[in-house]
Design an enzyme around this catalytic site. Sequence first.
Site, PDB file in Angstrom:
ATOM      1  N   LYS A  86       5.403  -6.393  -4.086  1.00 38.36           N
ATOM      2  CA  LYS A  86       4.925  -6.977  -3.122  1.00 38.36           C
ATOM      3  C   LYS A  86       5.424  -8.168  -2.446  1.00 38.36           C
ATOM      4  O   LYS A  86       5.221  -9.167  -3.125  1.00 38.36           O
ATOM      5  CB  LYS A  86       3.611  -6.755  -2.697  1.00 38.36           C
ATOM      6  N   SER A 161      -2.462  -3.238   3.626  1.00 40.37           N
ATOM      7  CA  SER A 161      -0.951  -3.837   4.049  1.00 40.37           C
ATOM      8  C   SER A 161       0.088  -3.681   3.023  1.00 40.37           C
ATOM      9  O   SER A 161       1.224  -3.929   3.197  1.00 40.37           O
ATOM     10  CB  SER A 161      -1.353  -5.475   4.087  1.00 40.37           C
ATOM     11  N   SER A 185      -6.145  -3.007   0.574  1.00 37.93           N
ATOM     12  CA  SER A 185      -4.796  -3.239   0.734  1.00 37.93           C
ATOM     13  C   SER A 185      -3.898  -2.438  -0.148  1.00 37.93           C
ATOM     14  O   SER A 185      -2.700  -2.329  -0.334  1.00 37.93           O
ATOM     15  CB  SER A 185      -3.851  -4.354   1.144  1.00 37.93           C
TER      16      SER A 185
END
Length: 506
Positions: A86, A161, A185
């Site tokens: 990420k 997210s 997330s």
Amino acid sequence: MLPPDEGDLTASGAAALADRIHRREVSAEEVTRAHLDRIEAVDERLHAFLHVAGDAALAAARQVDAELAAGEEPRSPLAGVPLALKDVFTTTDMPTTAGSKILENWMSPYDSTVTARLRAAGIPLLGKTNMDEFAMGSSTENSAYGPTRNPWDTTRVPGGSGGGSAAALASYQAPLAIGTDTGGSIRQPAAVTGTVGCKPTYGTVSRYGLIACASSLDQGGPCARTVLDTALLHEVIAGHDPRDSTSIKAPVPSVVAAARAGAVGDLTGVTIGVVRELRSDAYQPGVIATFDAAVKTLTDLGATVKEVSCPVFTDALSAYYLILPSEVSSNLARFDAMRYGLRVGDDGTHSAEEVMAMTRAAGFGPEVKRRIMIGTYALSAGYYDAYYGQALKVRTLVARDFDAAYESVDVLISPTTPSTAFALGEKVDDPMAMYLYDLCTLPTNLAGHPALSVPAGHAPEDGMPVGLQIMAPAMADDRLYRVAAAFEVARGAAETVGAVTGSGVQ
């Protein structure tokens, strides 16, 4: 989207790939190249990656192969298996943007601890995945670089997210991924893409080099397509870090052993609580039906299942959306155009204050600005006690509800999300509807407890994946993996990702 052909290296899970690499049946370079080819073939339609580091990943894979050829022991159980990271963890050899224009093309001078541990474990990094800007969002539509699409149906979101990491897994572009979880997330994207994601106990995975959203809530964690693969990655990244002041100086539970034990498929002696406040008739009917079927499966495995009440959970959303913006307001003050990142209006005709204002106006997206303003207001003189102070009291009560529940049960369960993945654009102009999507996941962040989402099946009305959320007390992460692994085996092998709606990537 259609899965790879049987026998393709990208079709295998991480544990199986690691075993073959370490026995030298296949090289780490071949495995990494296969995933890079998969990225090239499908990611233009999904946009899971913001940056692909092909040359660096192949070089790291070749190093693993050289060490194995020289007779050295694998650096870790996952050495040679590639991973998608990420884009909120700093990396010295790739840009770190946190999905924001204010950090476009920014190169960090240091690796995050998670990044460093992955490299030390011999895990090639395929690249950086897309995300909601500064991890603020539930759909990956808030990325400054465009949305990611759900591999099951490209007209829908992949969650957020960390939608990029989840979509990379679900589309077989990576066998492993790293996400972060501030209010769901990791778990929420895992649920809506049919993958596995775990939010570890707060403080057990270092936040050093993790660009902060809300420091008391953020937690990095592992993502994969199976429970065992997730557990193997969990043990690679977890452990005390003296550079993180919130890092816990305590041994991390053996989650791999727990996953292997759970795979036997016996939950006799385990008591599971269904949280009354996290199961509502207002949820999508298919989610409730799939969840109820999961409860029956757990009972069939020998677990004792009973309903428990956590009444303050009904106030958790309100408290969370005061605490998080307050910390955002403080954390994002560092993006001031003076030290690094974007700088607008620096032509000698504007004051430092004007440059700062213009840069933040141009560099931050609408959701980030919204949360900064809410947080600044909540922390302002005359309102601190009424808003932020009250929210902290609710946070304490949420933790007490958890503690009371765990006096009679070993783990708690709920649906991971109230509905399956929604359509792109459906909630983007309705912040409250977007915030409600994290209703089931955010209480554990307020308490600092671990939680995991495991695929539970598919909603009959739309064929989209549904996740089962499993929650446990702090430092009892191993309980998550035992229950999840048993459930995974009972459900049978996870369905391959298919073009279930006719809109998937072909």
